[in-house]
Design a protein around this motif. Structure first.
Motif, PDB file in Angstrom:
ATOM      1  N   GLY A  74      -6.029  98.104 -29.117  1.00  0.00           N
ATOM      2  CA  GLY A  74      -6.991  97.113 -29.772  1.00  0.00           C
ATOM      3  C   GLY A  74      -6.546  95.374 -29.363  1.00  0.00           C
ATOM      4  N   TYR A  75      -5.440  95.438 -29.132  1.00  0.00           N
ATOM      5  CA  TYR A  75      -4.833  94.269 -29.157  1.00  0.00           C
ATOM      6  C   TYR A  75      -4.563  93.899 -27.446  1.00  0.00           C
ATOM      7  N   GLY A  76      -4.791  94.568 -26.537  1.00  0.00           N
ATOM      8  CA  GLY A  76      -4.807  94.354 -25.061  1.00  0.00           C
ATOM      9  C   GLY A  76      -3.578  94.343 -24.698  1.00  0.00           C
ATOM     10  N   THR A  77      -2.498  94.982 -25.215  1.00  0.00           N
ATOM     11  CA  THR A  77      -0.838  94.804 -24.717  1.00  0.00           C
ATOM     12  C   THR A  77      -0.490  96.061 -24.505  1.00  0.00           C
ATOM     13  N   THR A  78      -1.147  97.264 -24.719  1.00  0.00           N
ATOM     14  CA  THR A  78      -0.504  98.433 -24.613  1.00  0.00           C
ATOM     15  C   THR A  78       0.234  98.914 -23.214  1.00  0.00           C
ATOM     16  N   ALA A  79      -0.558  98.390 -22.168  1.00  0.00           N
ATOM     17  CA  ALA A  79      -0.351  98.805 -20.897  1.00  0.00           C
ATOM     18  C   ALA A  79       1.086  97.954 -20.506  1.00  0.00           C
ATOM     19  N   PHE A  80       1.345  96.587 -21.420  1.00  0.00           N
ATOM     20  CA  PHE A  80       2.388  95.937 -20.887  1.00  0.00           C
ATOM     21  C   PHE A  80       3.622  95.942 -21.585  1.00  0.00           C
ATOM     22  N   ASN A  81       3.610  97.001 -22.383  1.00  0.00           N
ATOM     23  CA  ASN A  81       4.708  97.544 -23.139  1.00  0.00           C
ATOM     24  C   ASN A  81       5.290  98.730 -22.635  1.00  0.00           C
ATOM     25  N   ALA A  82       6.708  98.641 -22.118  1.00  0.00           N
ATOM     26  CA  ALA A  82       7.332  99.678 -21.608  1.00  0.00           C
ATOM     27  C   ALA A  82       8.737 100.094 -22.602  1.00  0.00           C
ATOM     28  N   ILE A  83       8.237 100.829 -23.655  1.00  0.00           N
ATOM     29  CA  ILE A  83       9.532 100.730 -24.626  1.00  0.00           C
ATOM     30  C   ILE A  83       9.990 102.117 -24.834  1.00  0.00           C
ATOM     31  N   GLY A  84      11.200 102.357 -24.451  1.00  0.00           N
ATOM     32  CA  GLY A  84      11.801 103.612 -24.526  1.00  0.00           C
ATOM     33  C   GLY A  84      12.476 104.019 -25.852  1.00  0.00           C
ATOM     34  N   VAL A  85      12.356 105.354 -26.043  1.00  0.00           N
ATOM     35  CA  VAL A  85      13.049 105.780 -27.296  1.00  0.00           C
ATOM     36  C   VAL A  85      14.140 106.863 -27.369  1.00  0.00           C
ATOM     37  N   ASN A  86      15.089 106.768 -27.795  1.00  0.00           N
ATOM     38  CA  ASN A  86      15.929 107.979 -27.784  1.00  0.00           C
ATOM     39  C   ASN A  86      16.356 108.216 -29.132  1.00  0.00           C
ATOM     40  N   VAL A  87      16.712 109.242 -29.479  1.00  0.00           N
ATOM     41  CA  VAL A  87      17.303 109.664 -30.917  1.00  0.00           C
ATOM     42  C   VAL A  87      18.473 110.581 -30.865  1.00  0.00           C
ATOM     43  N   GLN A  88      19.456 110.339 -31.383  1.00  0.00           N
ATOM     44  CA  GLN A  88      20.753 110.906 -31.808  1.00  0.00           C
ATOM     45  C   GLN A  88      21.331 111.209 -33.301  1.00  0.00           C
ATOM     46  N   ALA A 111       8.992  94.642 -23.732  1.00  0.00           N
ATOM     47  CA  ALA A 111       7.850  94.235 -24.880  1.00  0.00           C
ATOM     48  C   ALA A 111       7.052  93.073 -24.154  1.00  0.00           C
ATOM     49  N   TYR A 112       5.844  93.003 -24.400  1.00  0.00           N
ATOM     50  CA  TYR A 112       5.230  91.896 -23.943  1.00  0.00           C
ATOM     51  C   TYR A 112       5.293  90.629 -24.503  1.00  0.00           C
ATOM     52  N   GLY A 113       5.499  90.832 -26.016  1.00  0.00           N
ATOM     53  CA  GLY A 113       5.935  89.710 -26.708  1.00  0.00           C
ATOM     54  C   GLY A 113       6.630  90.053 -28.126  1.00  0.00           C
ATOM     55  N   PRO A 114       7.238  89.182 -28.693  1.00  0.00           N
ATOM     56  CA  PRO A 114       7.814  89.476 -29.969  1.00  0.00           C
ATOM     57  C   PRO A 114       7.345  90.193 -30.931  1.00  0.00           C
ATOM     58  N   VAL A 115       5.819  90.018 -31.083  1.00  0.00           N
ATOM     59  CA  VAL A 115       5.212  90.682 -32.040  1.00  0.00           C
ATOM     60  C   VAL A 115       5.016  92.287 -31.593  1.00  0.00           C
ATOM     61  N   ASP A 116       4.672  92.552 -30.413  1.00  0.00           N
ATOM     62  CA  ASP A 116       4.835  93.867 -29.896  1.00  0.00           C
ATOM     63  C   ASP A 116       6.382  94.444 -30.333  1.00  0.00           C
ATOM     64  N   LYS A 117       7.362  93.965 -29.970  1.00  0.00           N
ATOM     65  CA  LYS A 117       8.716  94.213 -30.238  1.00  0.00           C
ATOM     66  C   LYS A 117       8.937  94.609 -31.720  1.00  0.00           C
ATOM     67  N   SER A 118       8.475  93.653 -32.410  1.00  0.00           N
ATOM     68  CA  SER A 118       8.661  93.944 -34.097  1.00  0.00           C
ATOM     69  C   SER A 118       7.806  94.943 -34.567  1.00  0.00           C
TER      70      SER A 118
END
Length: 268
Positions: free
Chosen positions: A130-144, A154-161
């Motif tokens: 809905g914010y138009g930034t989904t395709a511009f965020n390439a965030i990886g997740v790893n859990v140990q 991330a496209y911007g600080p808001v997306d990162k936060s």
């Protein structure tokens, strides 16, 4: 030594002894005053800590104060509450340091690392829809062992936060390590980003990846250099995306990191 000299020496010794005693008494008084002041300050800090943590989510948290150092123990339900307790206490005047030993999710059913990873990936994937930034965020997740490491761009600080918050508020997460890089702010990159988006998703065989926000071709741009992330159905789709991105005017380079579903990751 004559009697007069002996008398003067004895008198001098007595005077020295009295001065030492007086000095020790004075020092003891000073130490006592310092101790009393420190205790009074600790009591004041303790009262402020109790007030700051007087919230439902901190009901399982205990605190002690010694020489301005606050020790936090007990438990909270999610990692975000542990972080919030730490922030609240550090804002209190005269707090010298905080030792945060609060446990997260103590006594609750443990969630496997794989379950946590899938849950967080899904949260982050749909979070910015809905914010138009989904395709511009390439965030990886790893859990140990319950510790979540977030990486990628991330496209911007808001997306990162927002991604960090998604992980922090997920039950079962013990800690969050934030290694997300924010793409540099640049009008040129914004233009390239949008042009690559249109070139890739406007291609007939690739527009299907725009249907599900959790499965897009992700586009990261830094100073004119484009990197493509995500999973596609075939090698043909991967190649087509790379060719389309390369054809955008102003693009310096394209790094195609797209993975083909069902195939092992390529070694770089």
């Amino acid at each position: 030594m004559n009697k007069l000299s002996k008398g003067k020496f004895a008198e001098s010794s007595k005077l020295s002894a009295l001065m030492i005693v007086a000095s020790l008494l004075s020092m003891g008084s000073a130490i006592s005053v310092i101790a009393q002041t420190s205790n009074a300050n600790d009591a004041k800090i303790q009262a402020e800590v109790t007030k700051a943590l007087n919230k439902k989510q901190f009901s399982g948290v205990q605190s002690t104060v010694s020489n301005g150092v606050v020790d936090l123990t007990g438990s909270v339900k999610v990692f975000a509450d542990k972080e919030e307790a730490d922030k609240r206490v550090r804002r209190i005047k005269d707090v010298a340091a905080v030792r945060n030993d609060i446990e997260v999710g103590s006594g609750e059913t443990q969630v496997s690392d794989q379950e946590l990873q899938q849950t967080i990936i899904k949260k982050i994937s749909y979070d910015r829809v809905g914010y138009g930034t989904t395709a511009f965020n390439a965030i990886g997740v790893n859990v140990q062992n319950g510790v979540v490491t977030l990486s990628g761009t991330a496209y911007g600080p808001v997306d990162k936060s927002s991604a960090v918050a998604d992980a922090s508020y997920t039950p079962g997460v013990k800690d969050v390590v934030d290694e997300i890089q924010v793409d540099p702010v640049s009008p040129m990159d914004d233009r390239i980003r949008l042009a690559v988006f249109r070139a890739v998703y406007g291609f007939p065989s690739l527009n299907k990846y725009a249907i599900d926000p959790a499965k897009p071709i992700r586009i990261s741009v830094q100073n004119g250099n484009v990197t493509l992330f995500g999973v596609v159905d075939s090698k043909a789709d991967k190649d087509a995306a790379g060719i389309r991105a390369n054809g955008v005017p102003g693009v310096f380079s394209v790094k195609n990191e797209l993975q083909v579903a069902g195939q092992p990751a390529e070694n770089k």
